[in-house]
Design an enzyme around this catalytic site. Structure first.
Site, short mmCIF file in Angstrom:
data_model
loop_
_atom_site.label_atom_id
_atom_site.label_comp_id
_atom_site.label_asym_id
_atom_site.label_seq_id
_atom_site.Cartn_x
_atom_site.Cartn_y
_atom_site.Cartn_z
N CYS A 140 0.70 -0.75 0.06
CA CYS A 140 -0.38 -0.09 0.23
C CYS A 140 1.54 1.13 -0.07
CB CYS A 140 -0.68 -0.25 1.43
SG CYS A 140 -2.12 1.71 1.03
N TYR A 171 0.98 12.46 -2.32
CA TYR A 171 1.66 10.87 -2.18
C TYR A 171 3.41 11.18 -3.24
CZ TYR A 171 -2.12 9.34 -0.17
OH TYR A 171 -2.33 8.74 0.68
N GLU A 213 -4.55 -4.36 -3.50
CA GLU A 213 -4.68 -2.46 -3.81
C GLU A 213 -5.50 -2.22 -5.45
OE1 GLU A 213 -3.05 0.71 -2.39
OE2 GLU A 213 -2.95 -1.14 -0.77
#
Length: 224
Positions: A140, A171, A213
């Site tokens: 993840c 991110y 995911e």
């Protein structure tokens, strides 16, 4: 003759799941974030489901903290828990923009894909060692970095999007990357003397989480 360095554990994990990870970048939910075209209602659903996910994800780190065998890993898990709090702040910003209320968050239930994913990770955490926990976590954590960086590679202006830009920046940031590098280094260090059978077990965990995911992106796209 120059010797070829052997692959690290994380190299092996990522190479073995390359097709799954490549599929993230071409999923319509991810490409929609990248070009700004993603339906806000789909993202709204994702944010609420991911909020539920992160609550259980934090518990995985907490179990890792309890099982950590050295000071470095105690610090790693403790700092990661604090890092998730920062991630939740990003979510809080979107919740405000999307008018998500406390009442909605209290009422929403995890989707079947979400529940299956977190239940699997928690089972790994309770039953396995800190090394297997790191393998489950890494899928993840690191995939989000790779997705954000691929979005920026394909569309450098994506970080300036009025809505999705902050998600991409968070991110794709150096701070987020540094925390992932710590996870990678710890997993490689702790597994450097693992047997082939033990590496295969880590691969099974990492692959399962990578598949989850991809299912999470599809779940969010379909709003299942």
């Amino acid at each position: 003759m120059t010797s070829i360095p052997s692959l690290t554990t994380t190299d092996k994990l990522i190479e073995a799941t390359r097709e799954i990870w490549e599929a993230y970048n071409d999923h319509p939910f991810v490409t929609g974030i990248g070009d700004g075209s993603l339906d806000r209602e789909k993202f709204r659903y994702y944010i609420m489901q991911d909020f539920l996910y992160l609550k259980d994800y934090t518990k995985v780190f907490a179990i890792g903290l309890a099982k950590a065998t050295d000071v470095d890993n105690i610090n790693l898990f403790a700092q990661s828990i604090a890092g998730i709090s920062a991630e939740l702040n990003v979510h809080n910003g979107f919740m405000a923009q999307l008018d998500i209320t406390e009442e909605e968050l209290d009422a929403i239930q995890p989707s079947l894909d979400n529940l299956s994913y977190t239940s699997y990770m928690l089972r790994v955490a309770y039953e396995e060692t800190e090394v297997e926990i790191l393998a489950a976590i890494l899928s993840c954590a690191y995939s989000y970095e790779m997705i954000a960086k691929e979005i920026m590679r394909r569309n450098p202006d994506a970080i300036h999007d009025d809505f999705y830009g902050s998600w991409i920046q968070a991110y794709g940031s150096n701070t987020y990357s540094a925390s992932n590098q710590t996870l990678i280094e710890s997993l490689n260090r702790l597994s450097q003397h693992y047997t082939d059978a033990q590496i295969d077990h880590l691969l099974a965990i990492f692959t399962a989480c990578s598949r989850y995911e991809l299912a999470f992106w599809e779940m969010s796209w379909q709003m299942q």
